[in-house]
Design an enzyme around this catalytic site. Structure first.
Site, PDB file in Angstrom:
ATOM      1  N   ASP A 104       0.857  -1.182   0.000  1.00 42.04           N
ATOM      2  CA  ASP A 104       0.000   0.000   0.000  1.00 42.04           C
ATOM      3  C   ASP A 104       0.894   1.233   0.000  1.00 42.04           C
ATOM      4  O   ASP A 104       1.619   1.493   0.956  1.00 42.04           O
ATOM      5  CB  ASP A 104      -0.893  -0.017   1.244  1.00 42.04           C
ATOM      6  CG  ASP A 104      -1.915   1.110   1.261  1.00 42.04           C
ATOM      7  OD1 ASP A 104      -1.751   2.093   0.507  1.00 42.04           O
ATOM      8  OD2 ASP A 104      -2.881   1.021   2.044  1.00 42.04           O
TER       9      ASP A 104
ATOM     10  N   ASN B 262       3.088   5.354 -10.331  1.00 42.07           N
ATOM     11  CA  ASN B 262       1.784   5.319 -10.986  1.00 42.07           C
ATOM     12  C   ASN B 262       0.620   5.233  -9.998  1.00 42.07           C
ATOM     13  O   ASN B 262      -0.502   5.615 -10.331  1.00 42.07           O
ATOM     14  CB  ASN B 262       1.736   4.135 -11.951  1.00 42.07           C
ATOM     15  CG  ASN B 262       0.370   3.934 -12.555  1.00 42.07           C
ATOM     16  OD1 ASN B 262      -0.075   4.710 -13.397  1.00 42.07           O
ATOM     17  ND2 ASN B 262      -0.329   2.889 -12.120  1.00 42.07           N
TER      18      ASN B 262
ATOM     19  N   TYR C  48      -7.517  15.941  -5.192  1.00 43.58           N
ATOM     20  CA  TYR C  48      -6.808  15.024  -6.086  1.00 43.58           C
ATOM     21  C   TYR C  48      -5.929  15.827  -7.042  1.00 43.58           C
ATOM     22  O   TYR C  48      -4.740  15.545  -7.197  1.00 43.58           O
ATOM     23  CB  TYR C  48      -7.812  14.176  -6.865  1.00 43.58           C
ATOM     24  CG  TYR C  48      -7.186  13.368  -7.979  1.00 43.58           C
ATOM     25  CD1 TYR C  48      -6.395  12.257  -7.695  1.00 43.58           C
ATOM     26  CD2 TYR C  48      -7.397  13.709  -9.314  1.00 43.58           C
ATOM     27  CE1 TYR C  48      -5.813  11.518  -8.718  1.00 43.58           C
ATOM     28  CE2 TYR C  48      -6.825  12.974 -10.334  1.00 43.58           C
ATOM     29  CZ  TYR C  48      -6.034  11.881 -10.042  1.00 43.58           C
ATOM     30  OH  TYR C  48      -5.462  11.161 -11.057  1.00 43.58           O
TER      31      TYR C  48
ATOM     32  N   ALA D 299      -4.846  18.865  -6.711  1.00 44.74           N
ATOM     33  CA  ALA D 299      -3.808  19.594  -5.984  1.00 44.74           C
ATOM     34  C   ALA D 299      -2.625  18.685  -5.650  1.00 44.74           C
ATOM     35  O   ALA D 299      -1.463  19.097  -5.766  1.00 44.74           O
ATOM     36  CB  ALA D 299      -4.386  20.196  -4.710  1.00 44.74           C
TER      37      ALA D 299
ATOM     38  N   LYS E 228      -1.757  16.008  -7.311  1.00 38.43           N
ATOM     39  CA  LYS E 228      -1.069  15.690  -8.562  1.00 38.43           C
ATOM     40  C   LYS E 228      -0.239  16.889  -9.037  1.00 38.43           C
ATOM     41  O   LYS E 228       0.846  16.718  -9.600  1.00 38.43           O
ATOM     42  CB  LYS E 228      -2.070  15.267  -9.627  1.00 38.43           C
ATOM     43  CG  LYS E 228      -2.639  13.871  -9.405  1.00 38.43           C
ATOM     44  CD  LYS E 228      -1.566  12.802  -9.468  1.00 38.43           C
ATOM     45  CE  LYS E 228      -2.144  11.405  -9.464  1.00 38.43           C
ATOM     46  NZ  LYS E 228      -1.088  10.364  -9.581  1.00 38.43           N
TER      47      LYS E 228
END
Length: 254
Positions: A62, A89, A153, A155, A157
């Site tokens: 994880d 990824n 999400y 932000a 990235k």
């Protein structure tokens, strides 16, 4: 499939590599001669991945757990003794209205999208320096515009893309190149998987996004694979610190 001849016996780690873009990248690298360690959380998908190619091995890990970084690097090094490429990824995202903001959910996104890649670099730094290797981060084209509901999400990235540029400078003296791909709408199962949207909602979003793409279709994982292999390849020894948007022109219209 893109053929690149210099992956023979190179070693790559693909986080979140048991489905979608990560799976496609892993299969392409293995088909071009690389040894590939794929990480993920879904045991069934990992089991399927482990039988997909003789050069692919899997590890249940994880990316949101800080201890996983050391485990991932040690697994690859114990198995193959070197490391040439890390593809960050794995991603976490969830649509949230402001009224539903939750510290735990936001922290989870940051843990996977920012902290995970950072700690993987820390643990893999020495091995990448020894091989003059590369890092390819998988960002997202949603970071290019305002994105209500998935702001956190986007932000995180965007933060990963900033890390890409910063790491490129910090690691240049070690001969390690760092680049990123920012995919647009891709048929990868992310809306129903990572984002957790119901199937009918995902279909509506996909139809709406497709209408916004100048090239007239959603992407497929193969559209992204070629660029990951090119950015990761030592053939591109003078390319670093770049973030490439691959989205069919979507961000030009949205």
């Amino acid at each position: 499939m893109t053929r690149i001849t210099n992956w023979q016996d190179k070693v790559a780690i693909i986080t979140g590599g048991s489905s979608g873009i990560g799976r496609a990248v892993a299969l392409a690298l293995a088909s071009n001669g690389a040894k590939v360690l794929v990480t993920g959380r879904n045991e069934a998908r990992l089991a399927d991945m482990s039988t997909s190619h003789g050069s692919i091995e899997t590890l249940k890990a994880d990316s949101s757990e800080p201890a996983s970084a050391k485990q991932i690097i040690e697994t690859a090094m114990d198995r193959w003794g070197r490391l040439d490429l890390i593809v960050n990824n794995a991603g976490a995202g969830q649509p949230l209205q402001i009224a539903d903001y939750d510290a735990g959910l936001i922290a989870k996104m940051a843990a996977v999208n920012i902290i995970g890649p950072s700690l993987l670099l820390k643990e893999g730094h020495a091995a990448l320096r020894a091989s003059q290797g590369a890092i390819v981060n998988v960002g997202s084209a949603v970071s290019r515009n305002a994105v209500p509901m998935v702001a956190h999400y986007a932000a995180t990235k965007a933060a990963l893309e900033h890390l890409t540029r910063s790491w490129a400078v910090e690691l240049a003296n070690d001969g390690i190149r760092v680049n990123a791909i920012a995919p647009g709408p891709v048929k990868s199962g992310a809306l129903t998987g990572m984002m957790g949207l119901p199937g009918e909602v995902a279909e509506q979003i996909e139809a709406q996004e497709t209408k916004q793409i100048p090239l007239g279709r959603r992407g497929i994982p193969a559209d992204i694979v070629a660029w990951v292999l090119r950015f990761g390849s030592p053939d591109n020894e003078w390319l670093t610190g770049q973030v490439l948007t691959v989205d069919g022109g979507w961000t030009l219209r949205s």
